[in-house]
Motif scaffolding. Structure first.
Motif, PDB file in Angstrom:
ATOM      1  N   LEU A 184       0.827  -1.204   0.000  1.00  0.00           N
ATOM      2  CA  LEU A 184       0.000   0.000   0.000  1.00  0.00           C
ATOM      3  C   LEU A 184       0.862   1.255   0.000  1.00  0.00           C
ATOM      4  O   LEU A 184       0.514   2.264  -0.627  1.00  0.00           O
ATOM      5  N   LEU A 185       2.001   1.207   0.641  1.00  0.00           N
ATOM      6  CA  LEU A 185       2.888   2.361   0.759  1.00  0.00           C
ATOM      7  C   LEU A 185       4.029   2.355  -0.254  1.00  0.00           C
ATOM      8  O   LEU A 185       4.516   3.418  -0.649  1.00  0.00           O
ATOM      9  N   GLN A 186       4.469   1.173  -0.679  1.00  0.00           N
ATOM     10  CA  GLN A 186       5.710   1.086  -1.456  1.00  0.00           C
ATOM     11  C   GLN A 186       5.532   0.639  -2.904  1.00  0.00           C
ATOM     12  O   GLN A 186       6.417   0.860  -3.727  1.00  0.00           O
ATOM     13  N   PHE A 187       4.408   0.011  -3.243  1.00  0.00           N
ATOM     14  CA  PHE A 187       4.236  -0.593  -4.565  1.00  0.00           C
ATOM     15  C   PHE A 187       3.516   0.351  -5.512  1.00  0.00           C
ATOM     16  O   PHE A 187       2.491   0.937  -5.185  1.00  0.00           O
ATOM     17  N   HIS A 188       4.071   0.497  -6.721  1.00  0.00           N
ATOM     18  CA  HIS A 188       3.477   1.325  -7.770  1.00  0.00           C
ATOM     19  C   HIS A 188       3.327   0.468  -9.032  1.00  0.00           C
ATOM     20  O   HIS A 188       4.311  -0.077  -9.542  1.00  0.00           O
ATOM     21  N   TYR A 189       2.101   0.373  -9.539  1.00  0.00           N
ATOM     22  CA  TYR A 189       1.810  -0.415 -10.741  1.00  0.00           C
ATOM     23  C   TYR A 189       1.480   0.531 -11.887  1.00  0.00           C
ATOM     24  O   TYR A 189       0.601   1.387 -11.777  1.00  0.00           O
ATOM     25  N   VAL A 190       2.215   0.385 -12.998  1.00  0.00           N
ATOM     26  CA  VAL A 190       2.032   1.267 -14.151  1.00  0.00           C
ATOM     27  C   VAL A 190       1.777   0.417 -15.391  1.00  0.00           C
ATOM     28  O   VAL A 190       2.717  -0.023 -16.066  1.00  0.00           O
ATOM     29  N   PRO A 191       0.511   0.155 -15.720  1.00  0.00           N
ATOM     30  CA  PRO A 191       0.195  -0.566 -16.957  1.00  0.00           C
ATOM     31  C   PRO A 191       0.141   0.402 -18.132  1.00  0.00           C
ATOM     32  O   PRO A 191      -0.305   1.549 -17.991  1.00  0.00           O
ATOM     33  N   THR A 192       0.600  -0.037 -19.296  1.00  0.00           N
ATOM     34  CA  THR A 192       0.526   0.812 -20.483  1.00  0.00           C
ATOM     35  C   THR A 192       0.204  -0.045 -21.699  1.00  0.00           C
ATOM     36  O   THR A 192       0.653  -1.188 -21.804  1.00  0.00           O
TER      37      THR A 192
END
Length: 271
Positions: A184-192
């Motif tokens: 919740l604090l550290q994970f970033h998901y970037v779909p393209t």
């Protein structure tokens, strides 16, 4: 009405491989599917490694390398695969169902592991297509969150329906009891997506060049920096070679199981 029950397809024992039973299969679209098999009690692996999976083909099984999509503590082994109509293995593997058996190599291996990276603060996981698989393993491993303050998973595909695991990743792994709080604090998901309208369009390299990849809530430098950033690459051969060339030029050094570095690729899928 008569209901036909399909018998599971069982394989003959083979001394060189485990024989493992399929637990479930999920078809994402006409091109992609996931499946999970029972994990042999003796099998140990590091999150991010791959194994050989296959089916009977006469004297010797027909095998292919598959990255393990489940973390190293999981009780089952999960995989993500393309469907190739004329593929010697995938044309058959895409028809498996729960209860069937597959062959599994006895020794996992690979370089997409944290042990091959120097300490850093941001971990970028760049993937195209089914190159997402090893990163699904890593982002569900608590050790990754202990090593890096930010984990950025970028997944590039052609069509929206190719974004396997999109909903789970968008929810920041909220259903995972081991990493939900950290993610919740550290994970970033970037779909393209490159060939259909979507909130992110274009290739990963374009997002790096225009700086959009580094927009809030991501913290840190608005570029890839070998002083703080670590990178893993998995996907098409063209993408991996282009990114490796770009990283080399930016002062990053490739790591391996023999020597830690700033970035790693899985050469078993490239060379």
């Amino acid at each position: 009405m008569t209901v036909q029950t399909l018998e599971p397809r069982l394989l003959p024992e083979h001394s060189g491989f485990h024989t493992s039973t399929v637990r479930w299969v999920r078809h994402w679209n006409e091109h992609l599917f996931s499946f999970a098999i029972e994990r042999p009690a003796s099998l140990r692996f590091r999150s991010g490694e791959f194994v050989m999976v296959g089916l009977d083909n006469g004297p010797r099984p027909l095998m292919r390398a598959y990255s393990i999509a489940s973390p190293d503590y999981a009780e089952e082994l999960e995989f993500l695969s393309i469907k190739v109509p004329d593929g010697p293995l995938t044309s058959r593997l895409q028809t498996i169902r729960a209860g069937d058996q597959v062959y599994l190599s006895r020794k996992p291996t690979g370089t997409l592991v944290c042990d091959a990276l120097l300490p850093g603060s941001r971990l970028f996981l760049f993937s195209t297509g089914t190159g997402l698989a090893p990163f699904l393993s890593l982002v569900r491993d608590p050790e990754v969150y202990d090593r890096f303050s930010q984990i950025v998973l970028v997944h590039s595909v052609r069509r929206v329906s190719d974004l396997a695991y999109h909903d789970e990743l968008m929810a920041q792994l909220a259903a995972d009891p081991l990493v939900a709080d950290q993610a919740l604090l550290q994970f970033h998901y970037v779909p393209t997506v490159t060939r259909e309208p979507f909130r992110n369009t274009g290739r990963i390299q374009a997002m790096i060049d225009d700086g959009s990849l580094f927009a809030p809530p991501l913290m840190g430098a608005p570029k890839l920096d070998p002083e703080t950033d670590r990178v893993m690459l998995c996907g098409s051969t063209e993408m991996i070679r282009d990114f490796a060339h770009m990283l080399d030029g930016a002062g990053f050094e490739e790591g391996s199981n023999a020597k830690m570095g700033h970035y790693v690729i899985e050469r078993a899928f490239v060379d």
